[in-house]
Write a protein that holds these residues in place. Structure first.
Motif, PDB file in Angstrom:
ATOM      1  N   SER A  22       9.151   2.126   3.598  1.00 38.75           N
ATOM      2  CA  SER A  22      10.071   1.146   3.017  1.00 38.75           C
ATOM      3  C   SER A  22      11.385   1.804   2.638  1.00 38.75           C
ATOM      4  N   SER A  23      12.420   0.995   2.572  1.00 39.86           N
ATOM      5  CA  SER A  23      13.731   1.503   2.163  1.00 39.86           C
ATOM      6  C   SER A  23      13.746   1.728   0.646  1.00 39.86           C
ATOM      7  N   PRO A  24      14.627   2.591   0.185  1.00 44.44           N
ATOM      8  CA  PRO A  24      14.755   2.793  -1.269  1.00 44.44           C
ATOM      9  C   PRO A  24      15.067   1.494  -2.014  1.00 44.44           C
ATOM     10  N   VAL A  25      15.792   0.590  -1.395  1.00 45.42           N
ATOM     11  CA  VAL A  25      16.121  -0.691  -2.041  1.00 45.42           C
ATOM     12  C   VAL A  25      14.850  -1.495  -2.301  1.00 45.42           C
ATOM     13  N   VAL A  26      13.944  -1.520  -1.345  1.00 43.59           N
ATOM     14  CA  VAL A  26      12.678  -2.241  -1.506  1.00 43.59           C
ATOM     15  C   VAL A  26      11.829  -1.589  -2.593  1.00 43.59           C
ATOM     16  N   ILE A  27      11.758  -0.289  -2.576  1.00 45.91           N
ATOM     17  CA  ILE A  27      10.955   0.431  -3.579  1.00 45.91           C
ATOM     18  C   ILE A  27      11.530   0.219  -4.979  1.00 45.91           C
ATOM     19  N   ASN A  28      12.845   0.333  -5.125  1.00 45.96           N
ATOM     20  CA  ASN A  28      13.476   0.099  -6.432  1.00 45.96           C
ATOM     21  C   ASN A  28      13.247  -1.317  -6.918  1.00 45.96           C
ATOM     22  N   SER A  29      13.338  -2.286  -6.029  1.00 46.61           N
ATOM     23  CA  SER A  29      13.104  -3.683  -6.388  1.00 46.61           C
ATOM     24  C   SER A  29      11.668  -3.885  -6.854  1.00 46.61           C
ATOM     25  N   PHE A  30      10.724  -3.306  -6.141  1.00 43.54           N
ATOM     26  CA  PHE A  30       9.316  -3.409  -6.524  1.00 43.54           C
ATOM     27  C   PHE A  30       9.092  -2.784  -7.893  1.00 43.54           C
ATOM     28  N   PHE A  31       9.678  -1.612  -8.124  1.00 41.34           N
ATOM     29  CA  PHE A  31       9.538  -0.917  -9.397  1.00 41.34           C
ATOM     30  C   PHE A  31      10.108  -1.756 -10.541  1.00 41.34           C
ATOM     31  N   LEU A  32      11.319  -2.287 -10.370  1.00 41.51           N
ATOM     32  CA  LEU A  32      11.926  -3.101 -11.428  1.00 41.51           C
ATOM     33  C   LEU A  32      11.125  -4.363 -11.705  1.00 41.51           C
ATOM     34  N   ASP A  33      10.617  -5.001 -10.662  1.00 43.36           N
ATOM     35  CA  ASP A  33       9.763  -6.180 -10.854  1.00 43.36           C
ATOM     36  C   ASP A  33       8.510  -5.818 -11.643  1.00 43.36           C
ATOM     37  N   PHE A  34       7.904  -4.676 -11.320  1.00 46.42           N
ATOM     38  CA  PHE A  34       6.708  -4.222 -12.022  1.00 46.42           C
ATOM     39  C   PHE A  34       7.006  -3.984 -13.500  1.00 46.42           C
ATOM     40  N   ILE A  35       8.093  -3.275 -13.774  1.00 46.70           N
ATOM     41  CA  ILE A  35       8.481  -2.984 -15.160  1.00 46.70           C
ATOM     42  C   ILE A  35       8.753  -4.273 -15.930  1.00 46.70           C
ATOM     43  N   GLU A  36       9.540  -5.162 -15.344  1.00 46.23           N
ATOM     44  CA  GLU A  36       9.913  -6.402 -16.030  1.00 46.23           C
ATOM     45  C   GLU A  36       8.724  -7.326 -16.238  1.00 46.23           C
ATOM     46  N   SER A  37       7.726  -7.258 -15.372  1.00 48.19           N
ATOM     47  CA  SER A  37       6.545  -8.124 -15.496  1.00 48.19           C
ATOM     48  C   SER A  37       5.514  -7.583 -16.477  1.00 48.19           C
ATOM     49  N   ASN A  38       5.383  -6.279 -16.556  1.00 55.22           N
ATOM     50  CA  ASN A  38       4.308  -5.675 -17.335  1.00 55.22           C
ATOM     51  C   ASN A  38       4.731  -5.096 -18.678  1.00 55.22           C
ATOM     52  N   PHE A  39       6.025  -4.927 -18.874  1.00 57.63           N
ATOM     53  CA  PHE A  39       6.511  -4.324 -20.112  1.00 57.63           C
ATOM     54  C   PHE A  39       7.642  -5.174 -20.693  1.00 57.63           C
ATOM     55  N   VAL A  40       7.353  -6.443 -20.903  1.00 55.26           N
ATOM     56  CA  VAL A  40       8.356  -7.420 -21.310  1.00 55.26           C
ATOM     57  C   VAL A  40       9.012  -7.054 -22.640  1.00 55.26           C
ATOM     58  N   ASP A  41       8.246  -6.596 -23.596  1.00 56.30           N
ATOM     59  CA  ASP A  41       8.772  -6.316 -24.926  1.00 56.30           C
ATOM     60  C   ASP A  41       9.145  -4.843 -25.126  1.00 56.30           C
ATOM     61  N   PHE A  42       9.252  -4.104 -24.049  1.00 53.87           N
ATOM     62  CA  PHE A  42       9.573  -2.682 -24.131  1.00 53.87           C
ATOM     63  C   PHE A  42      11.030  -2.439 -23.773  1.00 53.87           C
ATOM     64  N   ILE A  43      11.582  -1.381 -24.339  1.00 52.22           N
ATOM     65  CA  ILE A  43      12.937  -0.946 -23.993  1.00 52.22           C
ATOM     66  C   ILE A  43      12.795   0.206 -23.001  1.00 52.22           C
ATOM     67  N   SER A  84       0.859  -1.183   0.000  1.00 55.91           N
ATOM     68  CA  SER A  84       0.000   0.000   0.000  1.00 55.91           C
ATOM     69  C   SER A  84       0.897   1.235   0.000  1.00 55.91           C
ATOM     70  N   SER A  85       0.307   2.397  -0.251  1.00 65.27           N
ATOM     71  CA  SER A  85       1.111   3.621  -0.268  1.00 65.27           C
ATOM     72  C   SER A  85       1.713   3.907   1.103  1.00 65.27           C
ATOM     73  N   SER A  86       1.015   3.563   2.171  1.00 71.79           N
ATOM     74  CA  SER A  86       1.577   3.788   3.504  1.00 71.79           C
ATOM     75  C   SER A  86       2.756   2.853   3.768  1.00 71.79           C
ATOM     76  N   GLU A  87       2.720   1.634   3.215  1.00 67.94           N
ATOM     77  CA  GLU A  87       3.855   0.721   3.363  1.00 67.94           C
ATOM     78  C   GLU A  87       5.066   1.221   2.575  1.00 67.94           C
ATOM     79  N   PHE A  88       4.820   1.798   1.406  1.00 72.63           N
ATOM     80  CA  PHE A  88       5.918   2.346   0.612  1.00 72.63           C
ATOM     81  C   PHE A  88       6.601   3.502   1.337  1.00 72.63           C
ATOM     82  N   ARG A  89       5.826   4.303   2.036  1.00 73.47           N
ATOM     83  CA  ARG A  89       6.400   5.473   2.722  1.00 73.47           C
ATOM     84  C   ARG A  89       7.436   5.082   3.769  1.00 73.47           C
TER      85      ARG A  89
END
Length: 89
Positions: free
Chosen positions: A9-30, A2-7
């Motif tokens: 969270s460490s930057p490492v956790v947030i970056n990891s979540f973001f990269l996982d989201f990008i890699e899962s949802n935009f597989v064929d994108f650069i 949730s947004s309150s959990e992100f607030r």
């Protein structure tokens, strides 16, 4: 997460979540990363396309704002990729 959990969270956790989201949802994108930076002496912007091993950086007048720097980074990246046959960025 949730947004309150992100607030609390460490930057490492947030970056990891973001990269996982990008890699899962935009597989064929650069991915293109952009950034703007402002300091007392210098302002500038940057974009980086890791898959293509391409980066670009430039300076702006010291009076430029952070928002202006960010916009220039996005505009330069869009101008750069506009002539590519690949359209999934």
């Amino acid at each position: 997460y949730s947004s309150s959990e992100f607030r609390i969270s460490s930057p490492v956790v947030i970056n990891s979540f973001f990269l996982d989201f990008i890699e899962s949802n935009f597989v064929d994108f650069i991915v293109i990363y952009t950034d703007g930076s402002v300091s007392l002496l210098l302002t500038g912007y940057f974009f980086y396309i890791p898959n293509l091993h391409i980066s670009f950086t430039s300076n702006l007048p010291p009076s430029s704002s952070f928002f202006t720097d960010e916009c220039f980074a996005i505009i330069e990246a869009l101008n750069f990729i506009s002539s590519f046959q690949i359209k999934s960025f």
